[in-house]
Structures are given as structure tokens and as C-alpha cells.
Scaffold this motif. Structure first.
Motif, PDB file in Angstrom:
ATOM      1  N   GLY A 186      -0.804   5.270  -8.099  1.00  0.00           N
ATOM      2  CA  GLY A 186      -0.507   6.211  -7.024  1.00  0.00           C
ATOM      3  C   GLY A 186      -0.704   5.602  -5.653  1.00  0.00           C
ATOM      4  N   GLU A 187      -1.817   4.877  -5.461  1.00  0.00           N
ATOM      5  CA  GLU A 187      -2.064   4.246  -4.161  1.00  0.00           C
ATOM      6  C   GLU A 187      -1.007   3.194  -3.847  1.00  0.00           C
ATOM      7  OE1 GLU A 187      -5.932   2.659  -4.382  1.00  0.00           O
ATOM      8  OE2 GLU A 187      -6.976   4.589  -4.238  1.00  0.00           O
ATOM      9  N   PHE A 188      -0.661   2.425  -4.862  1.00  0.00           N
ATOM     10  CA  PHE A 188       0.336   1.382  -4.625  1.00  0.00           C
ATOM     11  C   PHE A 188       1.698   1.988  -4.295  1.00  0.00           C
ATOM     12  CE2 PHE A 188       3.705  -1.351  -6.355  1.00  0.00           C
ATOM     13  CZ  PHE A 188       3.501  -2.480  -5.579  1.00  0.00           C
ATOM     14  N   ALA A 189       2.105   2.997  -5.053  1.00  0.00           N
ATOM     15  CA  ALA A 189       3.404   3.638  -4.781  1.00  0.00           C
ATOM     16  C   ALA A 189       3.419   4.239  -3.388  1.00  0.00           C
ATOM     17  CB  ALA A 189       3.684   4.704  -5.835  1.00  0.00           C
ATOM     18  N   GLN A 190       2.335   4.904  -2.998  1.00  0.00           N
ATOM     19  CA  GLN A 190       2.283   5.490  -1.662  1.00  0.00           C
ATOM     20  C   GLN A 190       2.352   4.416  -0.585  1.00  0.00           C
ATOM     21  OE1 GLN A 190      -0.109   8.726  -0.370  1.00  0.00           O
ATOM     22  NE2 GLN A 190      -0.737   9.230  -2.443  1.00  0.00           N
ATOM     23  N   ALA A 191       1.629   3.310  -0.789  1.00  0.00           N
ATOM     24  CA  ALA A 191       1.630   2.256   0.227  1.00  0.00           C
ATOM     25  C   ALA A 191       3.013   1.632   0.388  1.00  0.00           C
ATOM     26  CB  ALA A 191       0.601   1.189  -0.147  1.00  0.00           C
ATOM     27  N   VAL A 192       3.668   1.358  -0.746  1.00  0.00           N
ATOM     28  CA  VAL A 192       4.987   0.730  -0.674  1.00  0.00           C
ATOM     29  C   VAL A 192       6.011   1.667  -0.062  1.00  0.00           C
ATOM     30  CG1 VAL A 192       6.867  -0.219  -2.056  1.00  0.00           C
ATOM     31  CG2 VAL A 192       4.520  -0.825  -2.592  1.00  0.00           C
ATOM     32  N   VAL A 193       6.035   2.924  -0.528  1.00  0.00           N
ATOM     33  CA  VAL A 193       7.030   3.872  -0.038  1.00  0.00           C
ATOM     34  C   VAL A 193       6.745   4.247   1.413  1.00  0.00           C
ATOM     35  CG1 VAL A 193       8.060   6.131  -0.412  1.00  0.00           C
ATOM     36  CG2 VAL A 193       7.483   4.702  -2.356  1.00  0.00           C
ATOM     37  N   SER A 194       5.469   4.368   1.784  1.00  0.00           N
ATOM     38  CA  SER A 194       5.141   4.690   3.179  1.00  0.00           C
ATOM     39  C   SER A 194       5.622   3.593   4.111  1.00  0.00           C
ATOM     40  CB  SER A 194       3.628   4.881   3.324  1.00  0.00           C
ATOM     41  OG  SER A 194       3.177   5.983   2.560  1.00  0.00           O
ATOM     42  N   ALA A 195       5.390   2.335   3.726  1.00  0.00           N
ATOM     43  CA  ALA A 195       5.868   1.234   4.565  1.00  0.00           C
ATOM     44  C   ALA A 195       7.384   1.241   4.662  1.00  0.00           C
ATOM     45  CB  ALA A 195       5.374  -0.094   3.998  1.00  0.00           C
ATOM     46  N   ASP A 196       8.067   1.552   3.560  1.00  0.00           N
ATOM     47  CA  ASP A 196       9.527   1.568   3.585  1.00  0.00           C
ATOM     48  C   ASP A 196      10.056   2.737   4.413  1.00  0.00           C
ATOM     49  OD1 ASP A 196      11.889   0.176   2.325  1.00  0.00           O
ATOM     50  OD2 ASP A 196      12.327   2.248   1.786  1.00  0.00           O
ATOM     51  N   ILE A 197       9.427   3.906   4.280  1.00  0.00           N
ATOM     52  CA  ILE A 197       9.870   5.059   5.072  1.00  0.00           C
ATOM     53  C   ILE A 197       9.656   4.795   6.558  1.00  0.00           C
ATOM     54  CG2 ILE A 197       9.386   7.485   5.591  1.00  0.00           C
ATOM     55  CD1 ILE A 197       8.863   7.949   2.678  1.00  0.00           C
TER      56      ILE A 197
END
Length: 751
Positions: free
Chosen positions: A634-645
Motif C-alpha cells: 500500500g505504501e509503495f503504490a501510494q508513493a508511486v502513484v502520488s509522484a505520478d499524479i
């Protein structure tokens, strides 16, 4: 090398390298965790046919060098003919050699103790060399031939271990390490952990175009085309980032060539976005000329660019200057030390009335007495003792300067010269046909670059005071005009046929010319025109053209015969579709680079990249960078998607500002994007408060709003908790339009 012996040696080397690899911490920990025995792992990987096939490709240069040495051994000449009858000249040379040897021996035995010993030693060397020369020319010619053969054979035998060691290192780094990672990843039980713990993630930093190649359907199709043995023009089509450049680059680097066939001559060029067909064909012609020169000068070496050639020449010049300056500086330093030593000697041992050189004669007796009775000498002559210590220090400094400035550069220079000489002797000698081809390639390369102008004529003058000197005054100038485009195409085709006739079956199996980036031409009409203009160079014997094209070209080729024929249908003999990775191929791509990635993380990487190798490499870099601080899924997905958004918000804001004067609804979109970026920075994308924004009215605003809707719909499943959406939002997964307006997919309430 015989196939059986090569297979045995290859299996032995693979097993030995794997034995060392399984002891590495990265692999040893994983093998222990899986409960496997290192010996069984080595045996399984070493017997894998795919591993042996790739290893055999890596060992081809060693096999060629061994075959050359075997052929050289079989061509051993006779050292002494049985029916040799010496001529009168041979007898005279042999007697002369014997007499010269005798005179040199007498000089060395009886005259070496005289005052002219150095001169006598030099004369002995000269006489010995003359005697050896007379002996060689007095013996049968077959003896000299055998000696040349023996020297060449020793050089070949000396170069084989070095080349073998280099190939073993490449085999370890390029084949066995990735294959061992992939094998361990395939043998491990599927890990469904949501925690990421990688022992070694350095392999994730390898760019997408490097490292082991995943054997996809497109790769297998390209291998078939390269080894088909006929001329062809093959289109490589696929979306951007699917790996077209990687495939054509590996093809020109002989990675797709069948081990049983000779290597190919690979040329990689890039299609210009704004093109001139004549200039591009000339560029291809020049690239082929340079590739031919590189092939005939260094077959196993890398292809060198013009910048690399110029750098090599300048590097040699500056290296020579640096060595000369090092020697000059050493000489100056040694001279300064000698002056200092002379001053020390005069301070310690000079007496009144002495000549300039008299103190030098007192240093050696003083040093001998100091060695025998140091205490007495120091007590009686302390100043001279200090001077002697200073001289010893200056002598040590002189030795150090001599070693640093003279001995080390001289040793490096001799080593480089010997290595270059051995390499030059190890290279395959050119045949007369290949030497002539080199001359033709250089001539055509000069002609492509320069317009040659030749002028010849006569001059005359009329002198004053009535004197006339009748000298012809006519002149002629011949200027070679630039070739027309049909002539340029014809010259290239003729040169390619010449290269094929000379090198095919002796050195090469085919000529592979790759034209990359044709899909970067934005206008389809320009791409069609470009292909129509250059397709005249296709269809040359022994030549295979690989052209990377867009998906539109693939569609047009597959629809051939239905509508009217177009440029893609008439230019290409076949088309290769490069599809994105499947989930299994993405898993294999990641397994080549790291061990122990859990399945959920592999699925996430595949979904975020869409199966495109270029985007998969970017996500892999994110795994490497964020894996230490964001271990849970969950943390990794949030970090990657947040940076992309966040990046997408900045890009959409920039695009929206360009439409602000055309659409009244754009400022609200900009405000929403900036607010979303700020909330992501503060709380993460899973806790964003989503707001409703009215759509724009202009076509550009509608298109921008649709892009944002689609992108946020794609990112929403990766949120920590999905926002509550209205009925219209939750039922619509793809944009729909009503009356020219996109449906409202924007979440209305907080998460």
C-alpha cells in the motif's frame, strides 16, 4: 574447435563460474531460504538448453580464434627439405656466418678486458647479428618460412588465454547472472507477501534496452528473418516504448545470428524527423563504409563512430605530449637534485686551494670509512656526516623520480606496444580482395564528404622593354558535380552488392541495416513519402533491412489487398508486430534483474507500465528508489502513484494555461489541479478531497478534461481507500459525451 570439445569446455566453464556465483551473498541467501543445495542448483542451470545456447553465442569469438589456430597448426610447413642442395651463394653465406661467429667469440673472450671494452661489446653484437642474418639466408627458404610460422603460432597461442578470460567475464555478467536469477525466481514458490524485502536491487537499475532479452514472439520472428538467408525489408511495428529499438539494436549486434552461421555486418541508422531523402541515403552509404572499415580492421571489436576515431587520434597525440613532458620534468628535477648534491659535497669536503672536482674524490673514501666506523667518523667530522646523510636522501629522491618519470612510463609504453603488436598479429590478414574493398570504402567515404576539384593549366607573361615571352596561357578546371538522387541510390546498391560479393561466405553471412525512429515522424503523409523515397535501396542481395514503423504502418500492411496498395505494402516483404509484455514476460523481465520480488509487486509494476518495457524499467527504478522506505504494498503504490499524479498535474496545468484565453472553464480546472497537487504533497493521494468542476466548452478544453478523467479513473484503484462517487461516476469507466460535453467522472465527496 571440434563441436564436442567446445561443448565439453563450455560446460566445464559454465559449471566453474556457477560454482563461484552460488557463493555470492545475493544467491546464497536465496538458495538457503528455498532449501536447495548449491550443487543441485549449479547442475540444473548448467544443463538448461537456453543457458547453453546463450553461452555458446558468447563463446563464438573463442571458437573462431581456436579454429584459426587449428588451421594455422595444420598449415605447418616443412622446416628442412629432404632434397636440398646448397648453391654456391648458400655455401658462401654459411661459411661467412661461421667465420663471423668465430671472430665475435674471439673478441668477446680476449679483448673484453681492455680499455675499449664497450666498443668491443658493441662490435660483438653487430657481428652476431650479421652472422645470424647470413645463416638464415644461407639455409633453405623453407627454414625462414617455418620460423615465421612458428612466431605467428606463438602469438596466436599467447592471445587465446586473454581472449578466453574476457569471454568468461562477459559470460558471467551477461548470461549466467541473469539466468541464475531467473531460474531461482521460477523455482521459488509464489510469494504473495505485501512486504518488499530485496537483498540486492542493483539489477533493477539496468536500462530497458540492456541486460538479457526476454524471448518474445517479436524476438523469435526477428531471429527467423535474420537467419533466413535471403534479402528482405522487414518492418518492426509497435507502440512507442514496446522495444522496437532494442530488437533492431540487438539484431545489428549479432545477438540474433545463428551460431552455425557467420556473423552479420550490422549498421544502425536513425530516420530524421525532417528529412531529405538524398542526404539520408548518403548517410546510410557513409555508415556502411565505416562499418566495412571497422569489420576489416577489428572484426570482434565495437563499431566506432567518427567522434571516437577523432578522439583516439587526439588521445594518442596528447598522451605522447604528456609522456614527453613527464620525461622533461623528470630530467629537470634530476638536474636540480644533482646541483643540490654538488653543493652539499662542496660544503662538506671542500678545502682551501681545491679545484672544482677535488671534493668529489673525497666522498667515496669518507663513505667507506663511515660504513666501517660510523661513530668515530661522526665524532670527528659531524659536518661531513650530515652532508653524507643529505646525499643519501637526495639519491633516494633521485631514484624515486627516475622510477616515476622514466621507468613506469617506459614500462607502460612497452607493454602497450607489445600488446598492440600481438593484437595486430592476431588479426586475420586481409586478402587482396578485402584490401581492395577497404580502398574502395575509403574512396567512397571521401567522395561522400567532399567535392573534389582538380585544376591544371599553363601561365604566361609579357615582359617590359620590348621583351615578349610566348608562354601558353590556357587553363582547364575539372570539378566533379554532386550526384543526383538516382545516382546516389545506384552507388549505394552497387557498393552493397560489392561488399556482399567480397565478404559473404568468407567473413559474413548477411548485411543487416536497421533504420530506427521512423515512427517518430508525426505526419503519416511524410512517413509515406520518406519510405517511398528510400525504398529504392531495398532488395539488394544479401541485405536485410529492419525498419521500425508505427502501428498505422502495421495496420496498412495487414490490410494489403483490401484498399489500394500503399508505400508500406510495396516496400516491406514482411512485418513484425512488437506487442507489450504479457504478465509472464514482465515477471521474467523483472526476474532477470532481482530475486524475491513478491507477486503483488510484480502485478503492480505490470499494471502501472501497461506491459511496455520502457515504462516497466521506470517502475523498476521506482522499486529500487522507494523499496527501502516504502516496504508495504500500500505504501509503495501510494508513493508511486502520488509522484505520478503530481507530475501529471504540473503537465496538465501547463497545458490548461495555454487554453485559458479560449475557455472560461479552464481556470477552475487549473485550480482543481493545483489543489490536488498540494493535497498529495501534504496527505497522499488516498486522502484527497475531490471536487466537482464544470467542463470547458471549447474543443481543447473538452479534450483536456477527457484526458484528466481517463487518467484519474486509471489511478483510482491504487488509492488506499476509493472515494465515494456518484452513480454517474461509478458506472462510467470510459469517457462518454453528451451533447459535446464529457460525462462528469470527478468524485464529489471526500474519501
Amino acid at each position: 574447435m571440434p563441436e564436442r570439445r567446445l561443448a565439453e569446455q563450455l560446460a566445464k566453464d559454465v559449471g566453474r563460474i556457477l560454482d563461484r556465483l552460488v557463493d555470492r551473498e545475493e544467491f546464497a541467501a536465496e538458495i538457503e531460504r528455498m532449501g536447495l543445495h548449491p550443487g543441485s542448483v549449479v547442475n540444473e542451470v548448467a544443463r538448461d538448453p537456453a543457458v547453453l545456447a546463450r553461452a555458446q553465442v558468447e563463446y563464438e569469438p573463442v571458437n573462431h580464434l581456436w579454429d584459426r589456430m587449428t588451421a594455422h597448426r595444420q598449415a605447418r610447413p616443412k622446416a628442412w627439405p629432404a632434397d636440398w642442395q646448397p648453391t654456391v651463394e648458400d655455401v658462401r653465406l654459411l661459411y661467412g656466418a661461421a667465420i663471423t661467429f668465430f671472430v665475435a667469440a674471439l673478441l668477446d673472450l680476449f679483448v673484453s678486458d681492455l680499455l675499449l671494452s664497450r666498443l668491443v661489446e658493441f662490435a660483438v653484437l653487430i657481428l652476431t647479428g650479421a652472422a645470424i642474418a647470413m645463416l638464415l639466408f644461407g639455409l633453405p627458404p623453407s627454414v625462414r618460412t617455418w620460423l615465421r610460422w612458428a612466431v605467428d603460432h606463438v602469438r596466436l597461442a599467447a592471445g587465446l588465454p586473454t581472449r578466453w578470460w574476457e569471454i568468461q567475464r562477459e559470460l558471467r555478467d551477461e548470461v549466467l547472472i541473469p539466468e541464475l536469477r531467473g531460474w531461482l525466481g521460477g523455482q521459488a514458490n509464489p510469494q504473495f507477501s505485501t512486504m518488499l524485502r530485496l537483498r540486492d536491487a542493483s539489477g533493477l537499475m539496468i536500462p530497458a534496452g540492456q541486460g538479457p532479452l526476454v524471448p518474445t514472439a517479436a524476438v523469435r520472428a526477428c531471429v527467423r528473418e535474420i537467419n533466413r538467408g535471403t534479402s528482405a525489408a522487414v518492418g518492426v511495428a509497435g507502440s512507442r516504448g514496446a522495444g522496437k529499438t532494442t530488437i533492431v539494436d540487438r539484431a545489428v549486434r549479432n545477438e540474433f545470428t545463428d551460431p552455425e552461421r557467420a556473423r552479420v555486418l550490422g549498421v544502425l541508422t536513425t530516420a530524421p524527423v525532417r528529412y531529405d531523402a538524398r542526404d539520408f541515403v548518403l548517410h546510410v552509404h557513409a555508415s556502411v563504409c565505416r562499418a566495412v572499415l571497422d569489420e576489416l580492421s577489428s572484426p570482434d571489436g565495437p563499431r566506432r563512430s567518427d567522434s571516437r576515431r577523432h578522439w583516439t587520434r587526439r588521445h594518442r597525440l596528447y598522451q605522447l605530449r604528456s609522456t614527453a613532458w613527464t620525461w622533461l620534468r623528470g630530467l629537470i628535477q634530476c638536474a636540480a637534485i644533482l646541483v643540490a648534491a654538488f653543493c652539499v659535497i662542496h660544503l662538506g669536503w671542500r678545502r682551501d686551494g681545491d679545484a672544482v672536482m677535488d671534493p668529489l674524490a673525497r666522498v667515496v673514501p669518507f663513505a667507506e670509512s663511515f660504513e666501517k666506523q660510523p661513530r668515530e667518523v661522526i665524532s670527528t667530522a659531524p659536518l661531513q656526516g650530515l652532508a653524507l646523510v643529505a646525499l643519501v636522501f637526495l639519491a633516494a629522491v633521485t631514484v624515486w623520480i627516475a622510477v616515476r618519470s622514466f621507468a613506469i612510463p617506459l614500462f607502460n609504453g612497452l607493454t602497450s606496444a607489445v600488446s598492440a603488436f600481438v593484437d595486430s598479429r592476431l588479426k586475420r590478414k586481409r586478402t587482396p580482395a578485402e584490401a581492395a574493398l577497404c580502398a574502395v570504402a575509403r574512396q567512397q567515404l571521401r567522395r561522400i564528404r567532399f567535392l573534389q576539384t582538380r585544376t591544371s593549366g599553363w601561365s604566361g607573361k609579357i615582359s617590359g622593354m620590348g621583351g615578349i615571352e610566348p608562354v601558353p596561357t590556357r587553363s582547364t578546371a575539372n570539378a566533379e558535380q554532386p550526384l543526383t538522387y538516382p545516382e546516389v541510390v545506384e552507388r549505394l546498391r552497387d557498393f552493397l552488392e560489392l561488399v556482399g560479393d567480397v565478404l559473404i561466405t568468407t567473413r559474413l553471412s548477411a548485411i543487416v541495416i536497421a533504420i530506427d525512429e521512423l515512427d517518430k515522424i508525426a505526419d503519416p503523409d511524410e512517413a509515406h513519402s520518406f519510405l517511398n523515397d528510400i525504398k529504392g535501396i531495398f532488395g539488394v542481395r544479401h541485405c536485410v533491412y529492419l525498419v521500425s514503423v508505427s502501428e498505422d504502418a502495421l495496420t496498412a500492411f495487414e490490410r494489403r489487398g483490401m484498399p489500394a496498395r500503399d508505400a508500406f505494402d510495396s516496400a516491406f516483404t514482411s512485418m513484425i508486430r512488437v506487442d507489450p509484455f504479457t504478465l509472464g514476460e514482465s515477471q521474467r523481465w523483472l526476474a532477470y534483474r532481482a530475486i524475491g520480488i513478491p507477486k503483488p509487486f510484480i502485478w503492480l509494476c505490470h499494471c502501472l507500465s501497461g506491459g511496455l518495457p520502457r515504462d516497466l524499467a521506470r517502475v523498476a527504478i521506482a522499486v529500487h528508489d522507494l523499496g527501502e522506505t516504502h516496504r508495504s504494498l500500500g505504501e509503495f503504490a501510494q508513493a508511486v502513484v502520488s509522484a505520478d499524479i503530481t507530475d501529471k498535474c504540473h503537465a496538465y496545468v501547463h497545458a490548461a494555461r495555454q487554453l485559458a484565453d479560449q475557455d472560461d472553464g479552464i481556470p477552475a480546472v487549473i485550480e482543481f489541479l493545483i489543489g490536488m497537487s498540494n493535497e498529495i504533497h501534504e496527505r497522499g493521494h488516498g486522502d484527497i478531497t475531490w471536487k466537482t468542476v464544470s467542463a470547458g466548452a471549447s474543443p481543447g478544453g473538452i479534450r483536456l478534461r477527457s484526458e484528466i478523467d481517463c487518467y484519474l479513473t486509471f489511478c483510482r484503484p491504487y488509492s488506499k481507500s476509493s472515494p465515494t462517487m456518484s452513480a454517474s461516476t461509478s458506472t462510467a469507466r470510459t469517457p462518454r459525451t453528451t451533447g459535446g460535453q464529457p460525462s462528469n467522472f470527478w468524485p464529489r465527496s471526500a474519501a
